[in-house]
Design an enzyme around this catalytic site. Sequence first.
Site, mmCIF file in Angstrom:
data_model
loop_
_atom_site.group_PDB
_atom_site.id
_atom_site.type_symbol
_atom_site.label_atom_id
_atom_site.label_comp_id
_atom_site.label_asym_id
_atom_site.label_seq_id
_atom_site.Cartn_x
_atom_site.Cartn_y
_atom_site.Cartn_z
ATOM 1 N N ASP A 193 5.466 18.838 4.577
ATOM 2 C CA ASP A 193 6.801 18.344 4.910
ATOM 3 C C ASP A 193 7.336 17.540 3.722
ATOM 4 O O ASP A 193 7.037 17.872 2.569
ATOM 5 C CB ASP A 193 6.729 17.491 6.188
ATOM 6 C CG ASP A 193 8.010 17.539 7.002
ATOM 7 O OD1 ASP A 193 9.018 16.991 6.517
ATOM 8 O OD2 ASP A 193 8.014 18.109 8.104
ATOM 9 N N HIS A 268 12.047 12.635 7.513
ATOM 10 C CA HIS A 268 11.587 13.818 8.243
ATOM 11 C C HIS A 268 10.064 13.932 8.257
ATOM 12 O O HIS A 268 9.448 14.208 9.296
ATOM 13 C CB HIS A 268 12.204 15.065 7.620
ATOM 14 C CG HIS A 268 12.089 16.317 8.435
ATOM 15 N ND1 HIS A 268 10.948 17.089 8.450
ATOM 16 C CD2 HIS A 268 12.961 16.931 9.263
ATOM 17 C CE1 HIS A 268 11.147 18.139 9.228
ATOM 18 N NE2 HIS A 268 12.360 18.062 9.740
ATOM 19 N N SER A 598 11.745 21.136 14.420
ATOM 20 C CA SER A 598 10.884 20.318 13.558
ATOM 21 C C SER A 598 10.129 19.281 14.363
ATOM 22 O O SER A 598 9.038 18.853 13.977
ATOM 23 C CB SER A 598 11.727 19.603 12.494
ATOM 24 O OG SER A 598 12.091 20.471 11.456
#
Length: 815
Positions: A193, A268, A598
Amino acid sequence: MDPSPLDLVSVSTLLHINPSTKPTPQIPFISRGAMDPRISLWRSTTILCAIFLLHGASASRPHHHHSSSPTKAVKQQLETYIIHVRQPESGISSSLERESWYKSFFPKTLTSSSATESRMVYAYNKVIDGFAARLTTEEVESMKAKDGFLHAYPDKLLRLQTTRTPQFLGLSPNRGVWPDAGFGSGTIVGVLDGGIWPEHPSLDPRGMPPPPAKWKGICVDAGEDFNSSNCNNKLIGAQLFNAGAKAMLGEAAAEQPGLNSPRDMDGHGTHTATTATGGFVPHAEVLGNAEGTAVGMAPQAHLAIYKVCFGETCADSDILAALDQAVEDGVDVLSLSLGGESTRFFEDVVAIGGFTAVQKGIFMSCAAANSGPLHSTLVNEAPWVLTVGASTLDREIIADVKLGNGRIFIGESLFQPKFFKPTLLPLVYPGASGNLSAAQCAEGALDPSQVSGKVVFCERGGGIGRVQKGENVLQAGGVAMILMNDELNAFSLIADTHVLPASQVSFQDGDTMKAYINSTQYPTATILFKGTVFRDTASPAVAGFSSRGPSVESPGILKPDIIGPGVSILAGWPLNLSPSGLLNDTRRVVFNVISGTSMSTPHLSGLAALLKSTHPDWSPAALKSAMMTTANPYDTEGKPITDETQGPADIFATGAGHVNPTKATDPGLIYDLSAGDYIPYLCGLGYTEAQIQAIVRSHFKCSNQTSISEGDLNYPSISAVFSPTGPSSFTFKRTVTNVGAKYSTYEVEVVEPQGVKVEVKPKKLYFKKMNEKQTFEVVLCSYGAGSMPFSQGHIKWYSGSKYEVRSPIAIAFNE
């Protein structure tokens, strides 16, 4: 008498936002996952294609070489290619020998070692036999004539796609799955990620044992920003893979923050990592809502970070290098909340890396993408990876809208300021004149003289983030915002970290509000903040943004495989970032709530770690089967799971259903597969031997294999495509392995898809020992479905009241 408008200065002061400061424009598709609140969902096929084209162009942007001939200039442009080759017959015994073999494919014009060295981006080892290099099209063409060359394709960009979820999934610290699995103890989850914020309290190492002896990974030193001391028994590794990104960015690389550090720069990566493996953190909340104890799915699992995304840049070559390293390091589970577009498996780095992972016994969970609710929009379709869609929780963060006529409409927002009083205020719709930009509250499109001191009604769309629309309203002097869903997302609401009092409402309710605005000379409205509410509506429901099947590359395999929590998910957040991601927002939080596939993906990755702890000898396919055959197709009210329309969701939205961790630990029967079992399937797809060898890294000939259809793969679901020119019936074989009771009998239940007759032979299965295998046939006969494009059903093997092993049946009718 008109109600007094809320003082704009008080809103700005409390939010630490300067209304006169213009925000830096946001690129619509930068963030990883279309449901990041900074960007909107792009809903037309035309725009979706535009995103893919833009990323494709970005991925292949070459260094510029000046030439008097345009054709010659194009040929001489450098771009990164991924090259698959065969190993020499004599084999390779060292990394130096491997790199020398790879360099032998370079053109003779690159004779010096420094020339080839400067062109080499990665020399891969584990997941492919091959390398990534900066080459011209002519140089790639010259390689194709060399013995051992298999396949080449340009590097491209992929996109990155909780206080309540443990309870919602039935996880308790005192009994059941969590303590039985040791909370994931002894397993290693690798997350590819955007990096990690290592100081986050969810990564507290207290109580964590050292990593297993098999662990070979490292924690890199990246200067003052990140060094090996940031790792511990919880965060056991942190590495970054940026050579592909640097090659693509060129001179712009110097301006990309975080390019040389594993540290998370946009939130994220920290959010996904702590969703999968975060430890227990009491008293978690975001802006005063979603209060509770934050914890990941496998709180005792070890975490390994592989940073492959740098802003909008997640290069195929970097992802492949990270997968190469993760396999070498010894992870048990890989979690990838990223994806590009549907592509052939031999050019899909997630599929290629995932195949080797499966060969090594590593489970891989991948995001389906955020391009729903349109069909055939999902990615990460390979049958050896788990493809995860997104669904809602039983938690809502309510911000209702009250109109001047007394009507109240359901809405949601995470930001619910105490200073905002439920007093009716003037309401304005900037799009009443027909100006689309104003209707969508685009930057610079709002007239301060019309919106100042008022509640502003905005529509979703235009490539403008939901939270960004609120900032645009605030900049123009508005005091609150009502955000109307677009038609495709209908009733699917998201609680965002808005920068002003706001409420997101459904498309249908928004239409009613617009009619009210048009019906009166002085429309008014306010927002009624009600905080966090549990079990107010049936759940789960499929999120409107969650990408749907059928699979484009392999329509005979049902995708997505499963759905899990992905809407308004609370997890860790970098301590130096605002929750909205807007530059002018100076609020800081420890946790944040965001949405997307996600977010659902790391839930399944963490749950896979729990299953791996309970069943360390199970293959990735067995773990996947256990999750899929025990998944629940019904909501908390016992009705079929719904979608954004509030009607029943179809099978290409839900896959097998919503994950059920408690049942998955003891599924009764499993559909198992080894890595070699996929080779006849790949032959059946019509791939050439070179293309298949690029995936499986072994010498073979399809002519020596018994090719099988997609439907004959021993998959936990069943899918068939009927067409006027194709067969009217299919017979598929399945083999199940007994992992339940030693002596057991299973009987079959069949729910037939409309337009299809289903017969299962035999109708009973008998087992006398553990790990015994039994085979059965499923015969599907089409008798016509009229104008229906799809239908669905299932077969279910049940043994008494203890075991129910359900396999969904997906049928597509092509004209």
